[in-house]
Write an enzyme that holds these catalytic residues in place. Structure first.
Site, PDB file in Angstrom:
ATOM      1  N   LYS A 113       6.523  -3.229  -1.142  1.00 47.44           N
ATOM      2  CA  LYS A 113       7.472  -2.422  -0.353  1.00 47.44           C
ATOM      3  C   LYS A 113       8.486  -3.349   0.303  1.00 47.44           C
ATOM      4  CE  LYS A 113       6.214  -0.221   3.631  1.00 47.44           C
ATOM      5  NZ  LYS A 113       7.075  -0.874   4.641  1.00 47.44           N
ATOM      6  N   GLU A 182      10.976   6.139   7.669  1.00 42.19           N
ATOM      7  CA  GLU A 182      10.380   5.943   9.000  1.00 42.19           C
ATOM      8  C   GLU A 182      11.328   6.448  10.090  1.00 42.19           C
ATOM      9  OE1 GLU A 182       8.784   2.030   9.666  1.00 42.19           O
ATOM     10  OE2 GLU A 182       8.366   2.440  11.781  1.00 42.19           O
TER      11      GLU A 182
HETATM   12  O1  KIV Z   1       4.219  -2.263   8.178  1.00 45.70           O
HETATM   13  C1  KIV Z   1       3.853  -1.085   8.172  1.00 45.70           C
HETATM   14  O2  KIV Z   1       2.757  -0.736   8.606  1.00 45.70           O
HETATM   15  C2  KIV Z   1       4.770  -0.101   7.622  1.00 45.70           C
HETATM   16  C3  KIV Z   1       4.485   1.334   7.930  1.00 45.70           C
HETATM   17  C4  KIV Z   1       4.902   1.609   9.325  1.00 45.70           C
HETATM   18  C5  KIV Z   1       5.111   2.252   6.963  1.00 45.70           C
HETATM   19  O3  KIV Z   1       5.731  -0.432   7.019  1.00 45.70           O
END
Ligand code: KIV
Length: 264
Positions: A113, A182
């Site tokens: 991600k 988010e």
């Molecule tokens: O780092 C994380 O936990 C995240 C979530 C808030 C989606 O990116």
């Protein structure tokens, strides 16, 4: 039982079945989440705050994420695993390729991600073409906290909402296989989810998306300043695994988040 793949999530979106996800950082919590039926686990760079006690995610390294991915995979070997690429580990496409490969190889992650929009399109394409699925992340971007001036809801005015929608389209066209939104208004998140064919997973983005993700410690009520979009699933549940089961059930029946846990 084999580990589910991204195809499982894609099918859930197509069938209108909400996807339940949570962060985890170690084997024991990951195992409890797996037993509770979580759809995927995110090793988020939120570990910088909830595990390392920092005031932001910026100090987290690729080595930290790889280590926690290994721990999580050891506890939940049959759960789909998504890993965050931390701050400045994907500033160039070459960096992203090397660091993402490390998280798949060393951490057993199945997807990485990255926070950001159109500027990431070439990088998303390069990773996907080389077999590394990418999850985008739009809205509140914690790695850009200094630029944003704090942790605030994003996309509230018409121009920024339109820009966010366009960035989501660009990421999907570039090859992103999933998107985290988010802290954005629920109506905007619903629109993004409706326009994209990839699963859109919300955190502080209302219930009309394809799934939810929460930071583990927030779901257990351990955040002293619980944000509005979090719920303590532990109090009243009778135990940690029961709390996880309650979370999964609430996401699947779309009773979490409630309107009061979303933004307008
Ligand atoms: O780092 C994380 O936990 C995240 C979530 C808030 C989606 O990116």
């Amino acid at each position: 039982m084999k580990r589910p793949t991204l195809e499982t999530l894609r099918r859930k979106k197509a069938a209108g079945e909400p996807i339940a996800s949570m962060t985890a950082y170690d084997a024991s919590f990951a195992a409890a989440l797996e037993r509770a039926g979580i759809d995927f686990i995110l090793v988020g760079d939120s570990l910088g705050m909830v595990i390392q006690g920092r005031d932001s995610t910026l100090g987290v390294t690729v080595g930290d994420i790889a280590y926690h991915c290994r721990c999580v995979h050891a506890g939940a070997p049959r759960t789909l695993l998504v890993a965050d690429l931390p701050f400045m580990s994907y500033a160039t496409t070459a960096q992203a390729l090397g660091n993402a490969a490390r998280l798949l190889r060393e951490g057993n992650a199945q997807m990485v991600k990255m926070e950001g929009g159109a500027w990431l399109a070439d990088t998303v394409r390069a990773l996907d073409e080389r077999g590394i699925p990418v999850c985008g992340h739009l809205g509140l971007l914690p790695q850009s906290v200094h630029k944003l001036g704090g942790y605030r809801v994003q996309g509230r005015d018409e121009a920024s909402a339109a820009a966010l929608l366009e960035e989501a389209r660009i990421l999907e066209q570039a090859g992103a296989r999933m998107l985290v939104l988010e802290c954005v208004p629920a109506a905007l998140a619903a629109r993004v989810s409706g326009e994209l064919s990839i699963p859109v997973i919300g955190i502080g983005a209302g219930a009309r998306v394809d799934g939810q993700v929460l930071v583990l410690h927030d779901a257990l009520g351990m955040n002293p300043s619980m944000p509005r979009f979090c719920r303590d699933f532990l109090t009243g549940a009778g135990g940690i695994e029961a709390a996880f089961r309650a979370y999964v059930a609430a996401v699947r029946e779309r009773s979490f988040p409630a309107p009061g846990e979303s933004f307008e």
